[in-house]
Design an enzyme around this catalytic site. Sequence first.
Site, short mmCIF file in Angstrom:
data_model
loop_
_atom_site.label_atom_id
_atom_site.label_comp_id
_atom_site.label_asym_id
_atom_site.label_seq_id
_atom_site.Cartn_x
_atom_site.Cartn_y
_atom_site.Cartn_z
CG ASN A 122 -20.91 8.36 -30.15
OD1 ASN A 122 -21.60 8.93 -29.50
ND2 ASN A 122 -21.66 7.33 -31.04
CG ASP B 296 -21.01 5.99 -39.83
OD1 ASP B 296 -22.27 6.08 -39.97
OD2 ASP B 296 -20.06 6.90 -39.74
N1 CTP Z 1 -27.70 8.07 -38.86
C1 CTP Z 1 -28.48 7.12 -38.82
N2 CTP Z 1 -28.08 5.91 -38.92
C2 CTP Z 1 -26.64 5.77 -39.01
C3 CTP Z 1 -26.07 6.50 -39.21
C4 CTP Z 1 -26.47 8.14 -39.10
O1 CTP Z 1 -29.95 7.38 -38.55
N3 CTP Z 1 -26.41 4.44 -39.28
C5 CTP Z 1 -28.50 9.49 -38.64
C6 CTP Z 1 -27.86 10.48 -37.42
O2 CTP Z 1 -28.97 10.09 -36.38
C7 CTP Z 1 -28.06 11.65 -38.06
C8 CTP Z 1 -27.70 11.52 -39.33
O3 CTP Z 1 -27.94 10.33 -39.88
O4 CTP Z 1 -29.24 12.29 -37.97
C9 CTP Z 1 -26.36 11.87 -39.94
O5 CTP Z 1 -25.52 11.13 -39.16
P1 CTP Z 1 -23.81 11.14 -39.67
O6 CTP Z 1 -23.22 10.10 -38.55
O7 CTP Z 1 -23.26 12.53 -39.58
O8 CTP Z 1 -23.86 10.78 -41.03
P2 CTP Z 1 -23.44 9.78 -42.07
O9 CTP Z 1 -24.31 9.19 -43.03
O10 CTP Z 1 -22.54 8.53 -41.50
O11 CTP Z 1 -22.16 10.70 -42.75
P3 CTP Z 1 -20.73 11.07 -42.53
O12 CTP Z 1 -20.41 10.41 -41.07
O13 CTP Z 1 -19.79 10.46 -43.73
O14 CTP Z 1 -20.53 12.48 -42.35
#
Ligand code: CTP
Length: 403
Positions: free
Chosen positions: A210, A282
């Site tokens: 990303n 993710d």
């Molecule tokens: N995060 C993490 N590990 C993952 C995904 C996210 O530690 N596998 C952490 C990121 O570093 C950030 C927070 O979670 O501090 C939110 O990340 P985000 O990607 O926005 O959250 P998601 O839980 O993936 O929610 P969504 O994508 O549905 O908004």
Amino acid sequence: MQSLLNKKIVLGISGGIAAYKTPELARLLMQEGASVQVVMTEAAQQFVTPVTMQALTGNPVFTSQWDSSVANNMAHIELSRSADAIFIAPTSADLMAKLSLGLADDLLSTLCLARGCSLLLAPAMNKQMWEHAATQRSVERLEKDGIALLGPASGFQACGEVGMGRMLEPAEIAEQVVAFFQKKTLRGKKVMITAGPTFETIDPVRGITNHSSGKMGFAIAKAALEAGADVHLIAGPCNLPTPLETTGKIIRTNVVSAKEMHAAALSAADCDVFLAVAAVADWGIAKPSKNKIKRQGNTAPNIEFIANPDILLGVAKTVKAKAGKPYPYCVGFAAESTDLEKHADEKRKRKGVPMIVGNIGPDTFGSDLNQLLVIDDRGSKKLAKAEKLHLARQLIQLIAKNI
Ligand code: CTP
């Protein structure tokens, strides 16, 4: 943003070849807003001239304690009274020995003995001189007296040898001087930070990543170091230098995939504060190909994804009771395209963390500016658009207050 605005620094120069770097250092300190008053020993003037330092700083250079132009002829008292810090670069082995014994036989050493402010030294000498038992005794005494030593570093020396004793580079010194003046609200605390993107391998030449630049996470690492913390920075693929590396207070672990970042974070989870700043993928690739996937006409390959572990959630689950408070204090980040406050607060509750920081933008990835919305159980606070390091310092102060 100038980090040394209104700071008055007496910049001492003693006799050593590293003095050729001091004019550059003076410029860097002034760029940060400091006013710089130079004091030189007699030996220093063999390496760099007072005229050079005067032209750069715009201030007359003091070289003698017998200066009749200073009111009541007490230059050492006048200078040390008005300074916020005395900083000597380079500091020779001879001057270190003198200062460690409280000797005061010229203007610079007298100024140090008469000071009411902090004293910082950047040692520079040949490696044999640095390793000599007498110099090491000086180091011990100076540190016991609360005098800060910046460096030295190891590397090529002017005498042709390689080893310990080289003065730090001007940029490294300027960063450490800036750090010295920041509030030490996290002294003795361990802070872990994930930063940058992750990269999920498809085959040896392709992958999914990303646009995260890592700049916010690295700025937070720097701000935490400046606040006195020991930092473990777990970085995804990004081309940024390790902040304040020469302080020896930062460990950097480079990782590639979300799985590697997860493993690194869990093994370092015994910390006081965890900031999950990384933009973690993710999904990972279920079965990365060992060989490059060849084009099959117009048929696109079928790539199977698997969910990656949630690092923030994983670390937050390691929470232990420490004096009745959650430990480590976990901070998540949220990048949302709509309803930032609502979605970020939902995320905070879902992940069971006390604080979440919403990225308001700017939208350009890799920008040096940002704007944040900090949400904890007391409500939300907007941190106005500013350089990432400036925001990082504000965020670290808010976290320090909460813990
Ligand atoms: N995060 C993490 N590990 C993952 C995904 C996210 O530690 N596998 C952490 C990121 O570093 C950030 C927070 O979670 O501090 C939110 O990340 P985000 O990607 O926005 O959250 P998601 O839980 O993936 O929610 P969504 O994508 O549905 O908004």
